[in-house]
Design a protein around this motif. Sequence first.
Motif, PDB file in Angstrom:
ATOM      1  N   ASP A   1      13.222   9.371 -11.620  1.00  0.00           N
ATOM      2  CA  ASP A   1      12.064   9.111 -10.759  1.00  0.00           C
ATOM      3  C   ASP A   1      12.506   8.176  -9.643  1.00  0.00           C
ATOM      4  O   ASP A   1      12.775   6.996  -9.874  1.00  0.00           O
ATOM      5  N   ASN A   2      12.595   8.702  -8.437  1.00  0.00           N
ATOM      6  CA  ASN A   2      13.129   7.915  -7.320  1.00  0.00           C
ATOM      7  C   ASN A   2      12.265   6.714  -6.968  1.00  0.00           C
ATOM      8  O   ASN A   2      12.778   5.653  -6.594  1.00  0.00           O
ATOM      9  N   VAL A  44      10.299  14.587  -1.627  1.00  0.00           N
ATOM     10  CA  VAL A  44       9.661  14.218  -0.359  1.00  0.00           C
ATOM     11  C   VAL A  44       9.094  12.803  -0.389  1.00  0.00           C
ATOM     12  O   VAL A  44       8.855  12.211   0.668  1.00  0.00           O
ATOM     13  N   SER A  45       8.907  12.224  -1.571  1.00  0.00           N
ATOM     14  CA  SER A  45       8.471  10.829  -1.645  1.00  0.00           C
ATOM     15  C   SER A  45       9.533   9.879  -1.116  1.00  0.00           C
ATOM     16  O   SER A  45       9.240   8.702  -0.893  1.00  0.00           O
ATOM     17  N   SER A  46      10.760  10.369  -0.889  1.00  0.00           N
ATOM     18  CA  SER A  46      11.771   9.548  -0.213  1.00  0.00           C
ATOM     19  C   SER A  46      11.342   9.231   1.219  1.00  0.00           C
ATOM     20  O   SER A  46      11.866   8.290   1.827  1.00  0.00           O
ATOM     21  N   GLN A  47      10.400   9.999   1.743  1.00  0.00           N
ATOM     22  CA  GLN A  47       9.841   9.751   3.070  1.00  0.00           C
ATOM     23  C   GLN A  47       8.532   8.965   2.995  1.00  0.00           C
ATOM     24  O   GLN A  47       7.808   8.874   3.988  1.00  0.00           O
ATOM     25  N   GLY A  48       8.226   8.428   1.831  1.00  0.00           N
ATOM     26  CA  GLY A  48       7.007   7.647   1.661  1.00  0.00           C
ATOM     27  C   GLY A  48       5.795   8.517   1.384  1.00  0.00           C
ATOM     28  O   GLY A  48       5.887   9.720   1.157  1.00  0.00           O
ATOM     29  N   ARG A  49       4.632   7.885   1.416  1.00  0.00           N
ATOM     30  CA  ARG A  49       3.393   8.595   1.146  1.00  0.00           C
ATOM     31  C   ARG A  49       3.177   9.736   2.138  1.00  0.00           C
ATOM     32  O   ARG A  49       2.593  10.772   1.799  1.00  0.00           O
ATOM     33  N   PHE A 105       7.661  16.620  -5.210  1.00  0.00           N
ATOM     34  CA  PHE A 105       6.932  15.415  -4.816  1.00  0.00           C
ATOM     35  C   PHE A 105       7.671  14.149  -5.240  1.00  0.00           C
ATOM     36  O   PHE A 105       7.900  13.256  -4.431  1.00  0.00           O
ATOM     37  N   PHE A 106       8.045  14.047  -6.514  1.00  0.00           N
ATOM     38  CA  PHE A 106       8.716  12.856  -7.040  1.00  0.00           C
ATOM     39  C   PHE A 106       9.877  13.286  -7.926  1.00  0.00           C
ATOM     40  O   PHE A 106       9.776  14.258  -8.663  1.00  0.00           O
ATOM     41  N   GLY A 107      10.964  12.520  -7.863  1.00  0.00           N
ATOM     42  CA  GLY A 107      12.124  12.765  -8.706  1.00  0.00           C
ATOM     43  C   GLY A 107      13.299  13.323  -7.940  1.00  0.00           C
ATOM     44  O   GLY A 107      13.290  14.480  -7.521  1.00  0.00           O
ATOM     45  N   THR A 141       0.814  -1.217   0.000  1.00  0.00           N
ATOM     46  CA  THR A 141       0.000   0.000   0.000  1.00  0.00           C
ATOM     47  C   THR A 141       0.846   1.265   0.000  1.00  0.00           C
ATOM     48  O   THR A 141       0.299   2.369  -0.049  1.00  0.00           O
ATOM     49  N   GLY A 142       2.175   1.129   0.040  1.00  0.00           N
ATOM     50  CA  GLY A 142       3.053   2.289  -0.016  1.00  0.00           C
ATOM     51  C   GLY A 142       3.300   2.721  -1.456  1.00  0.00           C
ATOM     52  O   GLY A 142       2.922   2.027  -2.406  1.00  0.00           O
TER      53      GLY A 142
END
Length: 336
Positions: A314-315, A160-165, A241-243, A13-14
Amino acid sequence: MSQSFDIAVIGATGTVGETIVQILEERDFPIGELYLLASAESAGSSVPYRGKNVRVREVDAFEFGKVNIAFFAAGPAVTRSYAARAAAAGCAVIDLSGGLPVDQAPNVVPEVNGALLATLARPLQVACPSPSAAALALVLSPLRDLLKIERVSVTACLAVSSQGREGVTELARQTAELLNVRPLEPRIFDRQMAFNLLAQVGVPDADGHVPLEKRLVSELRELLSLPLIKVGVSCIQVPVFFGDSLSVSVQTAEAFDLAAVNAALESADGIELVEAGDYPTPVGDAVGQDAVYVGRLRHGIDDVCELNFWATSDNVRKGAALNAVQVAELLIKDVA
């Protein structure tokens, strides 16, 4: 008749887990049964796969003997709790959390050191490195024979998506509050993230280095098989957010031909070289794509032994989920 494989995705779900499921479908991975697993709090939800909503089950009650491969896309503690159980059941483990020691689960980026898989004992336990290390190794790998690399310095600008949702939600919430002139109360981050830059990602040790910086150094040395290379790293959190994006400086032992560097990168798998005079960005180029984008290749201002470049990818997709699925594809290549 082609063989199918039963698959489990832990942390389904992540953001990374959901993307693994998406890429498995996109690349038509030969799946027999797909089991989506998560914590008790997330069990009962569903994730789309091949036109259906697959129910997420609780990982604690799962019997790993049911599957051939398990992707661990939750946190390190989850990997450490269940990976041994999966391996004991004969299930191959692909860990994306950094939760296993390197002597137990070496890091693999298929375009860089995919041949390593053939040398590992079964059931295989392998790790996917941090997205920044994967991207940097992918760019430097085709340059190893061309440049005598002495030192690599990198500023890793992490989405910040490196910290998950939770990180994505927090940036969105902070942005909305500021744009609506409401008081800002940081939650996931220790201060304002929206419209800001944070100079460290995580808690530093006594020497001032955060765990992610130390992880990137060790993973890069391992992936490139250059244990003595000097690496300087600063990880910063950026309001994207992503990348992830990397500003990189490579010090070499002797002068090099920049045209040859461009040619090596242009012919390398997994890299999109942006033409001189232009540069890539996460939003405009990398997000949702399966390549690391590289631009602004140049000598140092006053040093012909210095190579500077910018890279972005895209991380979540390229740096984590796709890398894990490509590892699985190599794993089944000789038996499918």
